[in-house]
Design an enzyme around this catalytic site. Structure first.
Site, PDB file in Angstrom:
ATOM      1  N   LYS A  44       0.823  -1.206   0.000  1.00 32.66           N
ATOM      2  CA  LYS A  44       0.000   0.000   0.000  1.00 32.66           C
ATOM      3  C   LYS A  44       0.864   1.266   0.000  1.00 32.66           C
ATOM      4  O   LYS A  44       0.447   2.311  -0.466  1.00 32.66           O
ATOM      5  CB  LYS A  44      -0.926   0.033   1.221  1.00 32.66           C
ATOM      6  CG  LYS A  44      -1.843  -1.177   1.391  1.00 32.66           C
ATOM      7  CD  LYS A  44      -3.120  -1.023   0.623  1.00 32.66           C
ATOM      8  CE  LYS A  44      -4.179  -2.077   0.894  1.00 32.66           C
ATOM      9  NZ  LYS A  44      -3.772  -3.471   0.958  1.00 32.66           N
TER      10      LYS A  44
HETATM   11  C1  LIG Z   1      -4.331  -4.601   0.441  1.00 33.56           C
HETATM   12  C2  LIG Z   1      -3.510  -5.832   0.400  1.00 33.56           C
HETATM   13  C3  LIG Z   1      -3.749  -6.865  -0.533  1.00 33.56           C
HETATM   14  C4  LIG Z   1      -4.901  -6.819  -1.518  1.00 33.56           C
HETATM   15  O1  LIG Z   1      -4.739  -5.838  -2.502  1.00 33.56           O
HETATM   16  P1  LIG Z   1      -6.018  -5.359  -3.344  1.00 33.56           P
HETATM   17  O2  LIG Z   1      -5.507  -4.250  -4.177  1.00 33.56           O
HETATM   18  O3  LIG Z   1      -7.038  -4.924  -2.341  1.00 33.56           O
HETATM   19  O4  LIG Z   1      -6.480  -6.529  -4.146  1.00 33.56           O
HETATM   20  C5  LIG Z   1      -2.913  -7.964  -0.533  1.00 33.56           C
HETATM   21  N1  LIG Z   1      -1.899  -8.085   0.364  1.00 33.56           N
HETATM   22  C6  LIG Z   1      -1.653  -7.115   1.282  1.00 33.56           C
HETATM   23  C7  LIG Z   1      -0.545  -7.326   2.254  1.00 33.56           C
HETATM   24  C8  LIG Z   1      -2.433  -5.959   1.329  1.00 33.56           C
HETATM   25  O5  LIG Z   1      -2.179  -5.015   2.254  1.00 33.56           O
END
Ligand SMILES: *Cc1c(COP(=O)(O)O)cnc(C)c1O
Length: 462
Positions: free
Chosen positions: A112
């Site tokens: 993120k």
């Molecule tokens: C948010 C997240 C995901 C999922 O990503 P999306 O874009 O919501 O599909 C997968 N792994 C981690 C560690 C995340 O923080």
């Protein structure tokens, strides 16, 4: 470049308004009117360019003339200098033809950060130009809140209120939020579930008086800038492996479908992609959509990969819109029906288009544990449960060409589950090793919309 809503009832806007607005006013999601193109020669050149320069080029293709290249490059350089690895998204090889892209070298140890670090700088840049100050309200199931706090702390034009469900996120996840000392950050432990937190955020956004009083904004994964920023590492990793001369496949651990949709965006911009495998945990709404042609939410099951414990993948609406030939009326009908009934039968032509690029696999908890163990034994690499879901999914799918697995979290973000599976406790990277000793600061509130809205109002005034 104009951005249109997937539901067709909102006016088209430019990049800046799409980013600051988040969700379109008709409840749809913004998508570019046409996908900007990046030529094969430029893609080949990405192989040995600094990450921030590729980011400025790719995000710049979406921002068009609205942000100068010099400003964008400076923001990208600042954003990606917060990463502890100079390649930002380095590749590690697990076996012949199989690579993991480590997307977790940012300040909160989850992918993120890749989008949030640049998003925070975009917000500050755009809002200070307009003399505005916004309040960002976000509900987090763990990683979004930490990434948002890390990115926005100390920024002049933005305050952040992060709501998390008390006792339902890991200690490391909580501490990334609650140890921030800057006065523009407020964290709230809500006595309820993540769904309660999300419902409160939705309620706040529908409250026009509050919305205007505090200039409310959101940074959840429906913000188009996050998609643009995430498309970057599809380009850099594929170019490292020989794109555009060689087609690369990707395997993506998925929840809200933002990461995987960014791969679709890169593909539409000209990156040759063989397949994108969408890996889910037992919350398998996406895996089922790509395999059975039916998008239907089920009962939420808590797993070791909590960032993927999602039963309604917001960004799927963008792909649906694309695959029904950009028919906004049909997209609005389908997702209004989904909100009521909880399921959509994909039209056969749209399903066929999705299958040209996407496959889905759901992975059990036992399989996730086994994969953390076998990966450590066979390669010496410790992987987190989200990455393990993707590696496990790959073992059950046939993909062409070299494959890149998106590794979305550092194993030290989930130390208990990693240690339980492998017997090895992952260590926090240098620089945050004292996270467990830093003082925490947060408030506790009941899961009541009115109480929390009053809190947001008071924080924004104060
Ligand atoms: C948010 C997240 C995901 C999922 O990503 P999306 O874009 O919501 O599909 C997968 N792994 C981690 C560690 C995340 O923080």
């Amino acid at each position: 470049m104009r951005y249109v809503s997937t539901r067709g009832q909102a006016p088209a806007v430019g990049f800046v308004d799409a980013v600051l607005g988040g969700l379109a006013p008709d409840g749809g999601l913004y998508v570019p009117e046409a996908w900007p193109q990046i030529s094969p020669a430029e893609i080949a050149g990405f192989a040995d360019m600094p990450y921030a320069e590729v980011a400025a080029r790719v995000i710049g293709a979406f921002a068009d003339h609205e942000i100068s290249h010099a400003d964008l490059l400076e923001m990208c350089q600042e954003a990606y200098s917060t990463f502890t690895h100079s390649a930002v998204a380095p590749l590690t090889q697990l076996q012949p033809g199989l690579f993991i892209a480590e997307l977790f070298h940012g300040p909160s140890l989850a992918f993120k950060d890749v989008a949030m670090q640049i998003l925070a700088r975009l917000y500050d840049h755009l809002l200070s130009a307009q003399g505005r100050r916004q309040t960002i309200l976000c509900a987090t199931s763990g990683d979004t809140g930490g990434a948002a706090v890390e990115a926005f702390r100390g920024r002049k034009s933005v305050r952040v209120v992060a709501l998390f469900p008390e006792g339902r996120i890991s200690e490391v996840q909580r501490r990334f939020m609650t140890t921030a000392t800057e006065s523009n950050i407020a964290c709230v432990a809500v006595k309820g579930s993540f769904d309660d937190c999300q419902a409160i955020v939705k309620n706040a956004f529908q409250d026009q008086i509050l919305r205007q009083a505090v200039d409310l904004s959101g940074v959840n994964s429906i913000n188009f800038a996050r998609i643009a920023a995430q498309a970057v590492y599809y380009f850099t990793t594929a170019a490292s492996l020989g794109a555009p001369g060689r087609k690369v496949s990707f395997c993506v651990p998925s929840g809200n479908f933002g990461d995987a949709f960014a791969g679709y965006a890169a593909h539409k911009m000209g990156l040759p992609v063989a397949k994108i495998l969408v890996a889910t945990n037992s919350n398998d709404v996406l895996a089922k959509a790509f395999e059975d042609g039916r998008y239907a939410r089920g009962k939420l099951t808590p797993t070791m990969s909590p960032a993927m414990d999602i039963q309604s993948a917001s960004n799927f609406e963008r792909l649906y819109f694309e695959c029904v030939g950009r028919e906004a009326t049909e997209t609005a009908r389908a997702f209004e029906a989904f909100a009521k009934s909880g399921s959509i039968d994909l039209p056969p032509a749209a399903f066929a288009r999705m299958r040209e690029l996407f496959r889905g696999v759901a992975v059990s908890e036992a399989d996730t544990t086994r994969t953390m163990v076998s990966t450590l034994n066979q390669t010496g690499e410790l992987i987190d449960p989200h990455t393990a879901v993707a590696v496990a999914a790959l073992r059950r799918a046939e993909l062409d060409g070299p494959v890149v697995v998106m590794s979305t979290a550092h194993p030290a973000k989930f130390p208990e589950d990693v240690a339980k599976a492998t017997g090895v406790t992952p260590e926090l990277p240098r620089g945050i090793a004292d996270l467990a000793k830093r003082p925490e600061r947060f408030d506790r509130l009941p899961a009541e919309a009115e109480t929390i809205k009053a809190y947001v109002h008071a924080f924004a005034e104060g």
